[in-house]
Design a protein around this motif. Structure first.
Motif, short mmCIF file in Angstrom:
data_model
loop_
_atom_site.label_atom_id
_atom_site.label_comp_id
_atom_site.label_asym_id
_atom_site.label_seq_id
_atom_site.Cartn_x
_atom_site.Cartn_y
_atom_site.Cartn_z
N ASN A 142 -57.02 102.35 35.35
CA ASN A 142 -56.82 100.70 34.83
C ASN A 142 -57.88 99.48 35.19
O ASN A 142 -58.19 100.91 36.52
CB ASN A 142 -55.18 100.07 34.76
N ASN A 143 -58.07 98.71 34.48
CA ASN A 143 -59.21 97.26 35.88
C ASN A 143 -58.11 96.32 35.72
O ASN A 143 -59.09 95.55 35.06
CB ASN A 143 -60.30 97.28 35.10
N ASP A 144 -56.75 96.81 35.13
CA ASP A 144 -56.30 95.26 34.56
C ASP A 144 -55.85 94.50 36.21
O ASP A 144 -55.96 95.18 37.28
CB ASP A 144 -54.81 95.19 34.15
N VAL A 145 -55.20 93.63 35.82
CA VAL A 145 -54.84 92.60 37.42
C VAL A 145 -53.77 91.89 37.47
O VAL A 145 -53.86 90.73 36.65
CB VAL A 145 -56.35 91.72 37.77
N TRP A 146 -52.99 91.60 38.12
CA TRP A 146 -51.20 91.25 37.64
C TRP A 146 -51.03 90.13 38.98
O TRP A 146 -51.45 90.59 40.89
CB TRP A 146 -51.06 92.03 38.02
N SER A 147 -50.34 89.37 39.16
CA SER A 147 -49.79 89.00 39.98
C SER A 147 -48.57 87.88 40.10
O SER A 147 -48.11 87.93 39.13
CB SER A 147 -51.18 87.35 40.65
N SER A 148 -48.17 87.62 40.82
CA SER A 148 -46.55 87.18 41.32
C SER A 148 -46.30 86.69 42.82
O SER A 148 -47.11 86.57 43.34
CB SER A 148 -45.84 88.00 41.62
N ILE A 149 -45.43 85.45 42.36
CA ILE A 149 -45.38 84.11 43.73
C ILE A 149 -44.40 85.10 44.04
O ILE A 149 -44.07 84.43 45.71
CB ILE A 149 -45.57 83.01 43.21
N ASP A 150 -43.16 85.44 43.55
CA ASP A 150 -41.82 86.55 44.63
C ASP A 150 -41.42 87.48 43.52
O ASP A 150 -40.79 88.78 44.47
CB ASP A 150 -41.06 85.29 43.91
N GLY A 151 -42.12 89.03 43.51
CA GLY A 151 -42.65 89.48 43.53
C GLY A 151 -41.55 90.25 42.11
O GLY A 151 -41.36 91.35 42.10
N LYS A 152 -40.90 89.22 41.70
CA LYS A 152 -40.10 88.91 40.20
C LYS A 152 -40.68 89.16 39.13
O LYS A 152 -40.78 90.09 38.50
CB LYS A 152 -38.33 88.27 40.61
N GLU A 153 -40.58 87.57 39.10
CA GLU A 153 -42.31 87.21 37.90
C GLU A 153 -43.85 87.57 37.60
O GLU A 153 -44.15 87.06 38.69
CB GLU A 153 -42.02 86.34 37.43
N TRP A 154 -44.14 88.62 37.26
CA TRP A 154 -45.56 88.94 37.38
C TRP A 154 -46.30 88.56 35.93
O TRP A 154 -45.83 88.54 34.81
CB TRP A 154 -45.87 90.86 37.19
N ARG A 155 -47.39 87.73 36.30
CA ARG A 155 -48.21 87.40 35.50
C ARG A 155 -49.43 88.35 35.22
O ARG A 155 -50.17 88.56 36.23
CB ARG A 155 -48.87 86.27 35.53
N LEU A 156 -49.84 88.90 34.08
CA LEU A 156 -51.29 89.98 33.75
C LEU A 156 -52.74 88.92 33.93
O LEU A 156 -52.45 87.75 33.07
CB LEU A 156 -51.31 89.98 32.25
N GLU A 157 -53.03 88.80 35.00
CA GLU A 157 -54.77 87.41 35.21
C GLU A 157 -55.61 88.31 34.38
O GLU A 157 -55.52 87.03 33.65
CB GLU A 157 -54.58 87.26 36.66
N THR A 158 -56.13 89.39 34.50
CA THR A 158 -56.95 90.24 33.54
C THR A 158 -56.42 91.61 32.36
O THR A 158 -55.75 92.21 33.87
CB THR A 158 -58.66 89.26 34.16
N ALA A 159 -56.63 92.11 31.69
CA ALA A 159 -56.11 93.20 30.87
C ALA A 159 -57.69 94.01 31.44
O ALA A 159 -57.15 95.04 31.75
CB ALA A 159 -55.49 93.30 29.85
N HIS A 160 -58.98 93.19 32.13
CA HIS A 160 -60.15 94.10 31.63
C HIS A 160 -61.00 93.52 32.32
O HIS A 160 -61.05 92.39 32.00
CB HIS A 160 -60.39 94.82 30.27
N ALA A 161 -60.59 93.89 33.98
CA ALA A 161 -61.14 92.72 35.22
C ALA A 161 -63.37 93.20 34.35
O ALA A 161 -63.42 94.10 33.86
CB ALA A 161 -60.81 93.13 36.26
N GLU A 162 -63.61 93.15 35.37
CA GLU A 162 -65.51 92.55 35.67
C GLU A 162 -65.49 93.98 35.70
O GLU A 162 -67.15 95.33 35.54
CB GLU A 162 -65.84 92.24 36.32
#
Length: 664
Positions: A216-236
């Motif tokens: 994969n080349n996806d990128v996820w982020s989370s502020i608390d480790g509980k709720e995760w946000r998909l920042e991009t499914a396919h990075a550059e």
């Protein structure tokens, strides 16, 4: 049998057997740690090690080498990436992180946790806790709150048989807990061989291998480790696993930096991102070879890459970069190569070695330097001037000057100059004097002087000078000078120019010295034009040491025969003492002793205390003064070319240094 199985490698593309074997190799020898100290010369090539910066040092933990398990129980540290010290630890499979000003080791398979305040003494901190399932390829990261509180996170990973985790575990320094998302929360896809980071106040999960067998080349982020946000499914950057990600400031602000990995083949690219979502290619192909399982850390305001493998070979190399594009190699433990008829000199607070004859009897034009005589950096494999031996270099008017030299196809009368020792410019292609080698180049009376040497067909006794290195004047002709010679010594001493010994007209090569006429004379001149033979006392003072009645060593004096002839092949240098200038004559074909004089007539034998130095007859070496010490570098005994480096503060007690190449 189990160790032999671990010699197999995990293939580029996922398969059930490869995963199982990788799991087995990581767990088969997981035991509780025991600690002892050892200091071998270097670490072996390895992959899947941990690299962290702690207490102004780089620390390298574990990994896998070509034995399958040997490197997994080692800890190494280095203050500069060049010289490494080993601390032995039997703790396979542990991953390292710096947390709350301590080193922490976490075993993802067994769940055991250890900490240390200094990297030497370790304390067990128990286990991750109930509910945690052992795994490999999990990732550790430390977060810092706005109040400065740190938390250690363990994210993802996989175990046998092929379960990929997307759980998150957190540790506050005393207790572990699983961070359980709410039913409506989104979470990153379970994975292994991914990377994690803490950046812009958020946890990041980047790329990796998911359960469906996809890279994969996806990128996820989370502020608390509980709720995760998909920042991009396919990075550059392309899909990949076993890459490395760190937070690094190249001078344009902190960014995420991604280095290498495996995708559709091996990758050795470098990417960066200011926001974690948009990525910029910084380098398509690094100077170092493709690798996977490499370790990356930020230390001394640089990116560091250590080890890894290319699926065929394990690497023990170290690379650093201040900008992510220009990489410097730190080659560990390589011998400084032996040579003779080179030039060595002190310049810009460093020792320099340029060119010379290697052990294959080929002339070089490489350039090396060192700040301490131990660690050497090769600046140029091939300098601007052609390969040569028997050349001469001198420091004049704040620049280095190189004159002449030769190789198998002839001799030269060119003149080169350099302001930094690395980059050279030709200032004269053909000087008015004959081409030559084994001459002398001396600074005297605010001029450069070329004295004698061996030309195309004969030895020479002419003397030339220059006020600028470009325009040359012949100072002597015919009988006004000393007899023709080469491989002599010339030096400015006590306000005069001196010429000492040398080889006569019929000596053609070092190996033919038994056929040569070797001079037993000393000449001096106050203007470089008129030369006068100087008297030399045939008996020299011999310094000795012997025990007195109290049992301590007492300095004694005697007399021994002295002859310049017996010092053929020696090198000279001048030091400054309270009594004035002292001229030293060191080494030579008939013994590696040191002789010195305050007036050129009366000599003192400084018999070396170390018999290893005294018994090593060398010529073609170089002698210089650096850091208030005498230095002897390289040379040959007529059969072997050595890379020996010795230094001494008094000319009697000599220390042998084992030189390393640290940058190439």
């Amino acid at each position: 049998m189990s160790q032999l199985l671990c010699l197999f490698r995990v293939a580029v593309y996922p398969c059930f057997f490869c995963f199982a074997l990788s799991f087995f190799c990581s767990t088969a020898f997981a035991e509780e740690p025991s600690f002892s100290a050892e200091r071998p010369e270097r670490f072996s090539g390895r992959a899947y090690a941990s690299l962290v910066a702690f207490q102004d040092q780089l620390w390298l933990f574990g990994g896998t080498d070509d034995s399958g398990t040997d490197s997994a129980n080692e800890i190494w540290s280095s203050p500069d990436g060049d010289i490494w010290t080993q601390i032995q630890i039997e703790a396979p499979g542990h991953k390292a992180v710096v947390f709350q000003n301590q080193l922490w080791l976490v075993n993802g398979f067994g769940g055991s946790v250890w900490s240390s305040k200094d990297g030497l003494e370790w304390q067990s901190q128990g286990a991750i806790g109930p509910g945690f399932v052992g795994r490999g390829s999990s990732r550790l990261v430390v977060s810092i709150s706005s109040e400065g509180d740190e938390r250690l996170w363990l994210i993802g990973g996989a175990n046998f048989p092929h379960k990929f985790f997307n759980d998150v575990w957190a540790f506050d320094g005393s207790q572990w807990e699983e961070v359980v998302p709410s039913d409506s929360a989104h979470s990153y896809t379970g994975r292994r061989d991914h990377q994690v980071a803490f950046f812009l106040g958020r946890l990041w999960v980047i790329g990796g291998w998911t359960e469906d067998g996809v890279f994969n080349n996806d990128v996820w982020s989370s502020i608390d480790g509980k709720e995760w946000r998909l920042e991009t499914a396919h990075a550059e950057f392309s899909v990949r696993r076993e890459h490395q990600v760190v937070v690094f400031n190249d001078g344009s602000g902190e960014q995420l930096w991604l280095i290498g990995g495996i995708g559709d083949g091996g990758l050795k690219d470098v990417w960066s991102s200011h926001d974690g979502t948009h990525w910029v290619l910084r380098q398509a192909e690094t100077q170092y070879p493709f690798r996977t399982g490499h370790a990356v850390a930020v230390f001394d305001s640089q990116l560091w890459v250590v080890g890894g493998d290319d699926l065929l070979e394990y690497f023990d190399d170290v690379w650093s970069s201040r900008n992510g594009t220009d990489w410097q190699s730190h080659v560990i433990g390589t011998d400084f190569k032996g040579r003779a008829d080179h030039q060595a000199f002190a310049f810009a607070d460093r020792i320099w070695v340029v060119g010379g004859l290697n052990d294959e009897y080929e002339c070089e034009n490489d350039i090396w330097s060192s700040t301490d005589g131990l660690r050497w950096q090769r600046h140029r494999s091939h300098a601007d001037f052609s390969p040569r031996c028997g050349h001469r270099i001198a420091l004049f008017n704040q620049r280095l000057w190189l004159v002449g030299g030769g190789r198998r196809d002839g001799v030269y009368n060119d003149v080169w100059s350099s302001q930094d020792g690395i980059h050279w410019q030709q200032v004269v292609e053909h000087a008015p004097f004959f081409a030559r080698k084994d001459h002398e180049l001396v600074v005297f009376d605010q001029r450069l002087w070329v004295i004698g040497g061996r030309g195309v067909d004969e030895s020479l006794n002419d003397v030339w000078s220059s006020v600028n290195g470009t325009d040359w004047i012949q100072e002597t002709t015919g009988d006004s000078s000393f007899p023709a010679r080469a491989r002599h010594q010339a030096i400015a001493f006590n306000g005069l120019l001196w010429v000492i010994g040398g080889e006569g007209p019929d000596g053609t090569r070092l190996r033919d010295r038994h056929q040569s006429h070797i001079y037993d004379d000393v000449w001096a001149s106050n203007d470089g034009r008129q030369w006068h033979r100087q008297p030399v006392d045939k008996l020299a003072t011999h310094l000795t040491q012997s025990p007195n009645e109290a049992g301590s060593m007492e300095l004694g004096r005697g007399e021994v025969p002295f002859s310049i002839w017996t010092q053929f092949g020696s090198e000279v240098v001048v030091t400054n003492e309270t009594a004035g200038e002292r001229l030293w004559l060191i080494g030579g074909h008939y013994g590696n002793q040191g002789w010195s004089t305050l007036d050129g007539e009366h000599w003192v034998n400084r018999n070396p205390v170390d018999s290893r130095f005294n018994d090593t007859a060398i010529e073609g070496h170089q002698v210089l003064v650096f850091d208030n010490k005498l230095w002897v570098i390289g040379g040959t005994d007529g059969e072997f070319f050595n890379g020996y480096i010795w230094n001494s503060s008094d000319g009697r007690s000599w220390q042998k240094l084992e030189a390393w190449v640290v940058a190439d």
